[in-house]
Design an enzyme around this catalytic site. Structure first.
Site, PDB file in Angstrom:
ATOM      1  N   LYS A 159       0.882  -1.169   0.000  1.00  0.00           N
ATOM      2  CA  LYS A 159       0.000   0.000   0.000  1.00  0.00           C
ATOM      3  C   LYS A 159       0.923   1.224   0.000  1.00  0.00           C
ATOM      4  O   LYS A 159       1.275   1.763   1.062  1.00  0.00           O
ATOM      5  CB  LYS A 159      -0.924  -0.036   1.223  1.00  0.00           C
TER       6      LYS A 159
HETATM    7  C1  LIG Z   1      -6.593   0.487  -3.919  1.00  0.00           C
HETATM    8  C2  LIG Z   1      -7.278  -0.085  -2.732  1.00  0.00           C
HETATM    9  N1  LIG Z   1      -7.830  -1.313  -2.822  1.00  0.00           N
HETATM   10  C3  LIG Z   1      -8.479  -1.867  -1.783  1.00  0.00           C
HETATM   11  C4  LIG Z   1      -8.593  -1.210  -0.570  1.00  0.00           C
HETATM   12  C5  LIG Z   1      -9.304  -1.866   0.571  1.00  0.00           C
HETATM   13  O1  LIG Z   1      -8.378  -2.264   1.548  1.00  0.00           O
HETATM   14  P1  LIG Z   1      -8.761  -2.329   3.074  1.00  0.00           P
HETATM   15  O2  LIG Z   1      -9.991  -3.157   3.179  1.00  0.00           O
HETATM   16  O3  LIG Z   1      -7.596  -2.980   3.728  1.00  0.00           O
HETATM   17  O4  LIG Z   1      -8.976  -0.941   3.544  1.00  0.00           O
HETATM   18  C6  LIG Z   1      -8.042   0.058  -0.437  1.00  0.00           C
HETATM   19  C7  LIG Z   1      -8.148   0.784   0.821  1.00  0.00           C
HETATM   20  O5  LIG Z   1      -7.209   0.877   1.531  1.00  0.00           O
HETATM   21  C8  LIG Z   1      -7.355   0.631  -1.531  1.00  0.00           C
HETATM   22  O6  LIG Z   1      -6.818   1.849  -1.430  1.00  0.00           O
END
Ligand SMILES: Cc1ncc(COP(=O)(O)O)c(C=O)c1O
Length: 316
Positions: A159
């Site tokens: 991330k």
């Molecule tokens: C690109 C992306 N995909 C998916 C998610 C969902 O991830 P999470 O459920 O860990 O927040 C996020 C959010 O953080 C994101 O930015």
């Protein structure tokens, strides 16, 4: 919208004042996007504020850093404790927590080795990402003209701040065309994810989501939904999803820390199912919100209680 300030931000192990959390314009992260971060929700529960899946978020933060050779001196336990202390220090109830690890000020050049690794963590009050109505009524989304990055370009299991340049293109284009959100395809044209959400499809009572190999973030809400489906006896699997499956699905929903579980009522103005929140989506939502609000037992230990009861207003 302006950010609702709190008193303190955590920096490399110490609390500093919100207004003092500043960095130099020549910090490496500003020029080269060299940061990894998390978005975490603290929920109001009847037993006090509790952070949802704190360890999993902090582990993903460490993993993201490791991928980019940005290991910090803080352990998983220390980061978890810092988040709990931060919410308590700021006397918040339900809120959003944003830890970030980045390359700071030292040298300006692509090689980051001369730049220190900084760790900050902030939190603030935050409501619903796509609006209250979205959780019930659903949202209208489009397929983005932008793809997610191909494998072995920008690693999507991290991330990383840099990934969000791609997300911004998806999101801005969707907004400019009157949609709440965009869903991007991967390099081969299969459904990947939204600008900030994973995607799920419901067909004939079964739930599917694209595998990580389709350039999707290993979402923690995504993983929680898989567990909830197992608990509720709903068949769930990872499966490559062609674009057109979104149009003929019975239900589509998106999920993430920010969006939580948001039904999709149209894709590219094509009605999905009945064009309203579907029954399977509602079942999963109900279970998710029952757990995050503390109304149902936290059977998977997803909630980490914050020390003292909240004095701040409850955000729902
Ligand atoms: C690109 C992306 N995909 C998916 C998610 C969902 O991830 P999470 O459920 O860990 O927040 C996020 C959010 O953080 C994101 O930015």
């Amino acid at each position: 919208m302006s950010l609702p300030k709190t008193e303190k931000i955590w920096h490399n192990g110490k609390f500093i004042r919100w207004d003092d959390a500043k960095i130099h314009v020549l910090s490496h992260v500003i020029h080269y996007g060299s940061g990894v971060f998390e978005g975490i929700r603290c929920y109001h529960t009847e037993q006090g504020p509790a952070i949802f899946r704190l360890r999993e978020h902090m582990q993903r933060l460490l993993n993201s850093g490791h991928i980019y050779r940005m290991d910090t001196s803080f352990s998983l336990d220390e980061l978890c404790k810092a988040a709990l202390d931060l919410v308590q220090e700021n006397k918040l109830g339900a809120c959003y927590i944003r830890p970030i690890v980045f390359r700071g000020y030292g040298d300006v050049g692509v090689d980051p080795s001369g730049c220190p690794i900084e760790v900050y963590m902030a939190c603030w009050e935050w409501g619903k990402y796509l609006g209250h109505e979205a959780l019930q009524g659903g949202v209208d989304v489009c397929i983005s003209s932008w793809n997610r990055p191909a494998p072995n370009t920008l690693p999507q299991m991290a991330k990383a701040a840099a990934n969000y340049m791609n997300s911004q293109l998806i999101r801005m284009e969707a907004k400019a065309n009157g949609y709440a959100e965009g869903i991007a395809l991967d390099v081969n044209g299969y459904v990947s994810e939204g600008s900030g959400e994973n995607v799920f499809v419901v067909m004939d009572g079964s739930v599917t989501t694209p595998p990580l190999a389709n350039s999707a973030l290993p979402g923690i809400t995504r993983q929680s939904i898989t567990t909830i489906c197992h608990d509720l006896g709903i068949p769930v699997a990872e499966q490559m999803i062609p674009r057109e499956m979104l149009y003929i699905a019975d239900e589509v929903f998106m999920c993430g820390t920010a969006a939580e579980i948001t039904p999709v009522r149209t894709v590219d103005r094509v009605k999905v199912g009945t064009g309203a929140r579907g029954l399977v989506t509602k079942r999963i939502q109900d279970e998710f919100f029952a757990i995050t609000s503390g109304k149902k037992a936290d059977r998977h230990n997803w909630l980490s209680p914050v020390g003292t009861p909240a004095t701040a207003p409850v955000l729902r």
